[in-house]
Design an enzyme around this catalytic site. Structure first.
Site, PDB file in Angstrom:
ATOM      1  N   THR A 404       1.058  -1.154  -0.027  1.00 18.32           N
ATOM      2  CA  THR A 404      -0.107   0.041  -0.157  1.00 18.32           C
ATOM      3  C   THR A 404       0.955   1.173   0.035  1.00 18.32           C
ATOM      4  O   THR A 404       2.124   1.241   0.034  1.00 18.32           O
ATOM      5  CB  THR A 404      -0.882   0.043   1.370  1.00 18.32           C
ATOM      6  OG1 THR A 404      -1.605  -1.195   1.249  1.00 18.32           O
ATOM      7  CG2 THR A 404      -1.972   1.059   1.358  1.00 18.32           C
ATOM      8  N   THR A 422      -3.787   1.251  -2.920  1.00 18.55           N
ATOM      9  CA  THR A 422      -3.361   0.053  -2.473  1.00 18.55           C
ATOM     10  C   THR A 422      -3.680  -0.962  -3.721  1.00 18.55           C
ATOM     11  O   THR A 422      -4.756  -0.814  -4.739  1.00 18.55           O
ATOM     12  CB  THR A 422      -4.052  -0.619  -1.401  1.00 18.55           C
ATOM     13  OG1 THR A 422      -3.207  -1.760  -0.999  1.00 18.55           O
ATOM     14  CG2 THR A 422      -5.419  -0.744  -1.340  1.00 18.55           C
ATOM     15  N   ASP A 444      -9.147  -9.657   1.455  1.00 19.61           N
ATOM     16  CA  ASP A 444      -9.279  -8.942   2.390  1.00 19.61           C
ATOM     17  C   ASP A 444     -10.434  -9.316   2.820  1.00 19.61           C
ATOM     18  O   ASP A 444     -11.012  -8.904   4.358  1.00 19.61           O
ATOM     19  CB  ASP A 444      -9.432  -7.425   2.275  1.00 19.61           C
ATOM     20  CG  ASP A 444      -7.950  -6.748   2.225  1.00 19.61           C
ATOM     21  OD1 ASP A 444      -6.906  -7.494   2.602  1.00 19.61           O
ATOM     22  OD2 ASP A 444      -7.882  -5.521   1.991  1.00 19.61           O
TER      23      ASP A 444
END
Length: 583
Positions: A404, A422, A444
């Site tokens: 990121t 990111t 994620d």
């Protein structure tokens, strides 16, 4: 700009010109991408404008835009497209971003959600194997399965239309030129390629770009051209940002994702057609005389930082010092309590209801009462914050690894950008299309959908945005901004930003010293302490307080701007290649 700083920049530009396989998905306790070592950096003081970012080339183009009268948003566009070229492992056109924007003339604060979305064809079982068990992390990451609909280009285009002053094509031109001429591979990029050789070699386009003709990882100092990236930017310069979503760029991304060998994804043109950047209300948490403002869900950043600060406000940290272990014990326990709530409740609120009282003053006081100075918490559970629609949820099991980048900008009119951008893990999905890497943001999400019969808030759902820890932040005193800050670092972003705010506001450290401070981060019970710093000496003391301690490479990328006595003070993290530049 001071003459000496120009010399430093020229010299820097000319020189520049962990991963275990998990049997099952567990909490995101793994290390971020490796640090490149500390470099000596000094804060820069300016009168009118400032830009701080992760690579000298990107900072230089942002500086030129601001010097020519461009807005903070103009500079952000130029910086981001350049970072996509020279720091491709961290962000780019194939990823997403979250941005906090302060409009000085109207004194309004807005946040913009350019987070990637899960494909409409994604099922809740996307990351489960045939037996219903979670895939190991990198089995899920590498390939098309992990790729969400990119949001960064839409964010750049929408905000430029709303707040830009300079022509769109002009902002892309420097990167187009450099991509054709070639840029010098930096030490950081060379090290990242060398550390990820096996995964980067899996797909032909990626392998051809990041390795020499002899099959070796690109070395530091190699001049790297990216003609495909230049062509993509030329197309966007002529046709506008929305063409990314409707033209051949989108079609080639979809093809790359859905035909990825061994691990295809499920992106469709419909996912690109319906993608929107969402303007959301900022989350602002009181902290003593200040307001700490940032992104709300799908980011957990501002809420978790707000909880940490709300709890530690009940302790006299301002009377402590950066080497006081009891102070770090209080911060660590507050962080652990906040992460327990984060794991249970925080997700994309367009899909999952969330307690309204996570920042409730009385609730945070109750949570703070669990902290006993001098004695680490033995066990931590999520609390029961006030909310209007109770729902029993299971704790999250997602693994969030960076790469990121963070950008902080203030223009001559006082407009502010704090943006974290990111592609998630370093080099994202390892798939390339049109000269840029594609994200792996879908990892994620929690790989499991339920646990013990209860749903997990951050589970995969079609069109949903995965929970993030990105924490682009602006701190106010009264109505005036006093600090712009943010960092990469996976879920450790939250600890990096929170402790920097404490160091700057409570311990009165100069901004550069606050950023340089050794990192200590406690998310899930183990206190991570930054290796190679004085904090290693505190290991025994923290263990005596009751912590399990791990000495680790904690690689932040904090980039901040402070407003001090009518001046702008910019500071870049010594752990990365960035710097501050302004007039």
């Amino acid at each position: 700009m001071p003459f000496s700083f120009k010399l430093i920049l020229i010299a820097f530009v000319s020189l520049s010109l962990i991963h275990p396989v998990y049997a099952q998905q567990i909490s995101d306790a793994n290390a971020p991408e490796s640090a490149g070592g500390f470099s000596g950096k000094k804060a820069l003081v300016a009168d009118q404008f400032m830009v701080v970012a992760a690579h000298p080339r990107a900072v230089a183009v942002g500086y030129q835009v601001l010097k020519q009268g461009g807005s903070a948003i103009d500079a952000m566009v130029a910086v981001q497209v350049m970072l996509g070229l020279v720091e491709p492992q961290s962000s780019g056109l194939g990823g997403g971003a979250l941005l906090v924007y302060y409009h000085a003339n109207t004194q309004t604060l807005t946040t913009f959600d350019g987070r990637e979305t899960a494909p409409l064809q994604a099922s809740p079982e996307l990351f489960l194997d045939a037996a219903g068990k979670p895939l190991s992390f990198f089995d899920a990451v590498v390939g098309g399965r992990s790729v969400g609909t990119p949001g960064t280009v839409k964010l750049l285009g929408d905000l430029h239309q709303a707040y830009g002053r300079r022509p769109w094509a002009e902002l892309l031109k420097p990167t187009i030129s450099l991509a054709k001429k070639g840029f010098v591979v930096s030490p950081r990029l060379a090290g990242a390629i060398a550390n990820d050789q096996q995964r980067l070699s899996r797909y032909p386009q990626t392998r051809e770009y990041f390795f020499t003709a002899a099959g070796k990882p690109l070395p530091q100092g190699y001049r790297l051209k990216n003609i495909s990236y230049a062509r993509s930017l030329e197309t966007l310069a002529k046709k506008g940002a929305d063409y990314f979503y409707t033209g051949p760029i989108a079609q080639s991304i979809i093809r790359q994702v859905n035909t990825a060998a061994d691990n295809p994804g499920v992106l469709s043109q419909r996912d690109f057609d319906i993608y929107t950047v969402k303007q959301r209300q900022a989350v602002c948490a009181p902290y003593k005389a200040y307001r700490v403002c940032g992104m709300g869900p799908p980011s957990s950043g501002a809420l978790t930082i707000g909880q940490i600060l709300g709890m530690v406000s009940h302790f006299d940290l301002h009377t402590k010092s950066p080497d006081d272990l009891v102070a770090w014990q209080v911060i660590g326990d507050a962080s652990r309590l906040a992460f327990a709530d984060r794991g249970r409740y925080m997700a994309d609120t367009d899909f999952v209801p969330m307690p309204e009282g996570l920042l409730d003053k009385d609730y945070l006081q109750q949570r703070a009462q669990l902290i006993v100075p001098g004695q680490a918490l033995a066990q931590v559970q999520a609390g029961s914050p006030p909310w209007a629609l109770p729902l029993t949820l299971a704790d999250d099991e997602s693994l969030e690894l960076p790469s990121t980048t963070h950008i902080s900008i203030v223009d001559a009119d006082g407009n502010i950008v704090s943006m974290t951008s990111t592609i998630e893990n370093g080099f994202g999905s390892r798939l390339m299309s049109n000269g840029f890497l594609l994200n792996n943001e879908l990892t994620d999400f929690s790989f499991r959908t339920h646990k013990d019969g209860y749903p997990i808030a951050n589970r995969v759902e079609p069109g949903k945005r995965p929970r993030s820890s990105m924490a682009p932040t602006i701190v106010f005193k009264g109505d005036q901004p006093i600090l712009v800050i943010g960092s990469p670092g996976g879920s450790r972003i939250i600890g990096y930003v929170a402790s920097t705010i404490i160091a700057y506001l409570d311990w009165k450290l100069p901004l550069q010293e606050a950023i340089n401070l050794p990192h200590l981060v406690n998310r899930f019970g183990t206190y991570d302490v930054e290796q190679g710093t004085v904090a290693e000496q505190w290991k025994t003391g923290l263990e005596e307080l009751g912590f399990t301690v791990s000495i680790r490479d904690l690689n932040s990328g904090l980039h901040g701007i402070a407003f001090e006595q009518g001046k702008l003070v910019g500071a870049a993290d010594p752990r990365r290649e960035g710097l501050a530049m302004g007039d």
